[in-house]
Design a protein around this motif. Structure first.
Motif, PDB file in Angstrom:
ATOM      1  N   ASN A  42       0.951  -1.219   0.059  1.00 59.35           N
ATOM      2  CA  ASN A  42       0.094  -0.002  -0.117  1.00 59.35           C
ATOM      3  C   ASN A  42       0.900   1.350  -0.169  1.00 59.35           C
ATOM      4  O   ASN A  42       0.569   2.146  -0.626  1.00 59.35           O
ATOM      5  N   GLY A  43       1.992   1.121   0.790  1.00 57.19           N
ATOM      6  CA  GLY A  43       2.859   2.427   0.826  1.00 57.19           C
ATOM      7  C   GLY A  43       3.527   2.717  -0.670  1.00 57.19           C
ATOM      8  O   GLY A  43       3.575   4.000  -1.075  1.00 57.19           O
ATOM      9  N   ALA A  44       3.791   1.545  -1.436  1.00 58.55           N
ATOM     10  CA  ALA A  44       4.440   1.744  -2.527  1.00 58.55           C
ATOM     11  C   ALA A  44       3.272   2.259  -3.456  1.00 58.55           C
ATOM     12  O   ALA A  44       3.677   3.171  -4.569  1.00 58.55           O
ATOM     13  N   ALA A  45       2.323   1.727  -3.447  1.00 61.72           N
ATOM     14  CA  ALA A  45       1.089   2.453  -4.418  1.00 61.72           C
ATOM     15  C   ALA A  45       0.998   3.774  -4.118  1.00 61.72           C
ATOM     16  O   ALA A  45       0.834   4.527  -5.024  1.00 61.72           O
ATOM     17  N   HIS A  46       0.957   4.140  -2.950  1.00 53.64           N
ATOM     18  CA  HIS A  46       0.683   5.547  -2.537  1.00 53.64           C
ATOM     19  C   HIS A  46       1.950   6.409  -3.043  1.00 53.64           C
ATOM     20  O   HIS A  46       1.802   7.527  -3.485  1.00 53.64           O
ATOM     21  N   ALA A  47       3.197   5.962  -3.011  1.00 54.69           N
ATOM     22  CA  ALA A  47       4.314   6.578  -3.518  1.00 54.69           C
ATOM     23  C   ALA A  47       4.179   6.824  -4.905  1.00 54.69           C
ATOM     24  O   ALA A  47       4.682   7.816  -5.477  1.00 54.69           O
TER      25      ALA A  47
ATOM     26  N   LEU B 210       4.182  10.514  -6.788  1.00 53.99           N
ATOM     27  CA  LEU B 210       5.088  10.879  -7.916  1.00 53.99           C
ATOM     28  C   LEU B 210       4.253  11.196  -9.228  1.00 53.99           C
ATOM     29  O   LEU B 210       4.542  12.248  -9.943  1.00 53.99           O
ATOM     30  N   GLN B 211       3.276  10.376  -9.489  1.00 52.61           N
ATOM     31  CA  GLN B 211       2.279  10.958 -10.568  1.00 52.61           C
ATOM     32  C   GLN B 211       1.546  12.267 -10.486  1.00 52.61           C
ATOM     33  O   GLN B 211       1.661  13.036 -11.560  1.00 52.61           O
ATOM     34  N   GLU B 212       1.322  12.419  -9.385  1.00 50.95           N
ATOM     35  CA  GLU B 212       0.722  13.850  -9.057  1.00 50.95           C
ATOM     36  C   GLU B 212       1.865  14.809  -9.080  1.00 50.95           C
ATOM     37  O   GLU B 212       1.419  16.136  -9.658  1.00 50.95           O
ATOM     38  N   THR B 213       2.738  14.883  -8.393  1.00 51.52           N
ATOM     39  CA  THR B 213       3.596  16.004  -8.241  1.00 51.52           C
ATOM     40  C   THR B 213       4.350  16.031  -9.357  1.00 51.52           C
ATOM     41  O   THR B 213       4.606  17.544  -9.808  1.00 51.52           O
ATOM     42  N   TYR B 214       4.885  15.246 -10.254  1.00 53.10           N
ATOM     43  CA  TYR B 214       5.484  15.280 -11.384  1.00 53.10           C
ATOM     44  C   TYR B 214       4.767  15.341 -12.619  1.00 53.10           C
ATOM     45  O   TYR B 214       5.354  15.391 -13.654  1.00 53.10           O
TER      46      TYR B 214
ATOM     47  N   ARG C 208      -6.458  -1.584  -6.778  1.00 58.51           N
ATOM     48  CA  ARG C 208      -7.020  -2.072  -5.726  1.00 58.51           C
ATOM     49  C   ARG C 208      -6.444  -1.711  -4.584  1.00 58.51           C
ATOM     50  O   ARG C 208      -7.313  -1.225  -3.198  1.00 58.51           O
ATOM     51  N   ALA C 209      -5.262  -1.297  -4.178  1.00 54.81           N
ATOM     52  CA  ALA C 209      -4.493  -0.638  -2.982  1.00 54.81           C
ATOM     53  C   ALA C 209      -5.042   0.528  -2.633  1.00 54.81           C
ATOM     54  O   ALA C 209      -5.401   1.220  -1.546  1.00 54.81           O
ATOM     55  N   LEU C 210      -4.962   1.282  -3.837  1.00 55.72           N
ATOM     56  CA  LEU C 210      -5.663   2.776  -3.927  1.00 55.72           C
ATOM     57  C   LEU C 210      -7.117   2.746  -3.408  1.00 55.72           C
ATOM     58  O   LEU C 210      -7.444   3.715  -2.578  1.00 55.72           O
TER      59      LEU C 210
ATOM     60  N   ASP D 123      -8.635   6.115  -2.196  1.00 52.60           N
ATOM     61  CA  ASP D 123      -8.062   7.099  -3.237  1.00 52.60           C
ATOM     62  C   ASP D 123      -8.836   6.693  -4.577  1.00 52.60           C
ATOM     63  O   ASP D 123      -8.163   6.083  -5.401  1.00 52.60           O
ATOM     64  N   TYR D 124     -10.157   7.030  -4.571  1.00 55.84           N
ATOM     65  CA  TYR D 124     -10.658   6.419  -5.807  1.00 55.84           C
ATOM     66  C   TYR D 124     -10.384   7.017  -7.151  1.00 55.84           C
ATOM     67  O   TYR D 124     -10.425   6.309  -8.185  1.00 55.84           O
ATOM     68  N   LYS D 125      -9.873   8.470  -7.370  1.00 57.04           N
ATOM     69  CA  LYS D 125      -9.407   8.960  -8.545  1.00 57.04           C
ATOM     70  C   LYS D 125      -8.389   8.142  -9.126  1.00 57.04           C
ATOM     71  O   LYS D 125      -8.472   7.894 -10.318  1.00 57.04           O
ATOM     72  N   ASN D 126      -7.412   8.115  -8.350  1.00 57.07           N
ATOM     73  CA  ASN D 126      -6.100   7.179  -8.687  1.00 57.07           C
ATOM     74  C   ASN D 126      -6.435   5.934  -8.965  1.00 57.07           C
ATOM     75  O   ASN D 126      -5.849   5.336 -10.032  1.00 57.07           O
TER      76      ASN D 126
END
Length: 557
Positions: free
Chosen positions: A135-140, A144-148, A179-181, A186-189
């Motif tokens: 789950n942590g890797a999924a959020h990471a 990254l996707q949103e920031t960059y 699934r993790a998101l 975090d339904y959007k991602n």
């Protein structure tokens, strides 16, 4: 296996089936007419065995494919471990292979499961990630996707900013990420990754523990939870074409129909201008606090991408020089010093930590690493936080001459006393590791640093690695981005001469897009600085901030 053995197995298989049935008649051999129905049973057995063998062959094929991927990725990783694991996609898929994929292997390949568990999963000398890691890797990856501003489709193909760095993600990778998101709301991602998953699923035609219906269910309900009920309805109907008896989908249809009718009625009401007081209040609501947060977030992301410059009135005054007047030793070995900002003064000292020192400090810190923590503003206690993703350790001067030498160098560079300084904090940022905007000093209402004889007067931040992409230290009020340079150190004062915190020093550590970011911090406190940095007699309220020139977006030039 010889034919007789096969026949014996078939007989035993038939017997096992027959023993489960309740027969009203016996002695079938006494009449051919009674034996004839066994031909149908025989055909069923043949069909069942064909199906069983086909499934076993598919399982072996699936296992071989997994093994091939494992071998290929392991070889790539061993060629350059830091660079391989520094890629967030590689890190995510490694964790995914050792969590979800391993479960899939055990579920699919029944034979040998106990052996796998006993031989590989009970070893005390190996580590396995947990679902929390997944789950942590999924959020990471999402961070990254949103920031960059990364494209999900490109990420799924192993691309970062248009350059391919890793093996494309499979439908299973994308599905588990989505699934993790979803489970983290975090339904959007989640929806974005599920859309990639369904496209890859159709292209790959591989066996998975999930199917197209499972993906469609996530897609449809994610649309619903995001308020797009019409799309939820359309995807649910597509699901029902594949599985007309899907209970949850059938139950959702009338619910969606009702919600669509209510939504259309509300839209008509709004078009007529016949909105109630509650609707008007809801529409006009929005606090200044949220607005300020969004402004800072926008600035933070622009700075992380390197899309802002310091104002021209600041930039034209910036310069480099040799530092030699803060300590007698520097007259022999002056330090290269570069001004990055004025008022507050932020400088970078170049080539102030050697490769050997960096390696020693890294190796000393690794066995002690723990999840990085922050001060709880209410209690002053140290606690983990989702806005700081890294691991850290603390090194004392008295445990190594190398650590002591680095600390002495801090005194030489800054001209400040280390009498009440904190130990050297060593930090390694993880997958998409970051630290959101914060102050290094304690605010007046915060309960922290009591044992250090005063607030943090200064920060010195050593960069112990280069970072291929991302990982900048950014000052959100100033429009300043400092990208890591191995062996360099950034320095700034956190307090005004009056002792009040300087709000302009608010800063953040941007997510690491590719590479491994190592830093070490030395925080100096007010105690012992009385003669070196005398307090200003003029009181400065914390709320008063100097007029800081507005940062300049690069796109405006």
């Amino acid at each position: 296996m010889v034919p007789n053995m096969i026949s014996l197995q078939i007989v035993c298989y038939i017997f096992s089936i027959l023993s489960l049935r309740s027969w009203s008649r016996a002695e079938l051999f006494t009449a051919i007419s009674e034996v004839e129905p066994l031909l149908e049973t025989h055909k069923r057995i043949i069909d069942d065995l064909d199906d069983y063998i086909q499934k076993e062959e598919n399982r072996i094929i699936a296992l071989k494919k997994h093994l091939s991927v494992y071998k290929q990725e392991h070889e790539k990783a061993m060629e350059d471990i830091p660079n391989y694991l520094g890629n967030p996609i590689n890190a995510f898929t490694l964790i995914k292979r050792l969590t979800v994929d391993l479960d899939f292997i055990e579920e699919s390949i029944k034979i040998g499961t106990e052996y796998i568990k006993n031989i590989t999963m009970n070893h005390s000398d190996v580590k396995y990630p947990t679902l929390e890691d997944l789950n942590g890797a999924a959020h990471a990856l999402t961070r990254l996707q949103e920031t960059y501003h990364l494209d999900v489709k490109e990420l799924a193909e192993g691309m970062l900013n248009g350059v391919t760095y890793s093996t494309p993600m499979s439908a299973g990778d994308c599905y588990e990420l989505g699934r993790a998101l979803y489970n983290e709301k975090d339904y959007k991602n989640s929806l974005a990754w599920m859309m990639v998953a369904i496209n890859k699923f159709k292209e790959e035609n591989k066996p998975y523990i999930f199917d197209e219906v499972d993906i469609l269910e996530y897609i449809s309900f994610a649309h619903y939870l995001l308020g797009d009920i019409k799309s939820a309805m359309a995807w649910t109907k597509q699901l029902l074409q594949l599985n007309p008896n899907h209970k949850r989908a059938l139950g959702n249809i009338p619910h969606y129909q009702k919600a669509i009718r209510e939504q259309e009625a509300k839209e008509k009401k709004q078009q007529r201008g016949d909105m109630g007081d509650d609707d008007q209040k809801h529409r006009s609501s929005g606090t200044g606090e949220i607005s300020e947060y969004l402004k800072e977030r926008q600035s933070y992301e622009l700075l992380c991408r390197g899309e802002m410059d310091v104002p021209s009135e600041i930039a034209k005054r910036l310069h480099c020089k040799y530092l030699f007047d803060t300590h007698p030793f520097l007259k022999i070995a002056p330090i290269k010093m570069e001004y990055m900002y004025f008022q507050p003064d932020i400088v970078v000292f170049h080539q102030v930590m050697s490769d050997d020192e960096i390696k020693f400090i890294q190796e000393s810190a690794k066995p002690r690493f723990k999840r990085a923590v922050v001060h709880d503003p209410r209690t002053g206690a140290l606690t983990p936080a989702p806005y700081r993703i890294s691991k850290s350790a603390w090194l004392r001067d008295d445990e190594s001459p190398i650590v002591a030498r680095v600390s002495r160098r801090v005194g030489h560079m800054t001209g400040l006393s280390l009498d009440t300084a904190e130990e050297l904090q060593v930090v390694n940022y993880g997958i998409g590791g970051h630290y959101e905007p914060h102050f290094d000093f304690a605010r007046r209402d915060e309960n922290a640093f009591k044992k250090f004889h005063g607030n943090r007067i200064a920060t010195i931040l050593f960069y112990m690695s280069d970072v291929a992409q991302g990982g900048a230290t950014v000052f959100t009020k100033l429009g300043l981005s400092l990208f890591p340079i191995k062996g360099a150190a950034a320095f700034w004062l956190n307090l005004h001469p009056s002792g009040e915190g300087d709000l302009a020093t608010r800063h953040a550590a941007c997510p690491v897009l590719r590479g491994s970011k190592w830093v070490s911090n030395k925080w100096l406190h007010q105690g012992g600085q009385e003669l070196l940095k005398p307090c200003d007699l003029e009181y400065q309220a914390e709320a008063i901030i100097r007029q800081i020139p507005r940062p300049v977006p690069k796109t405006s030039r």
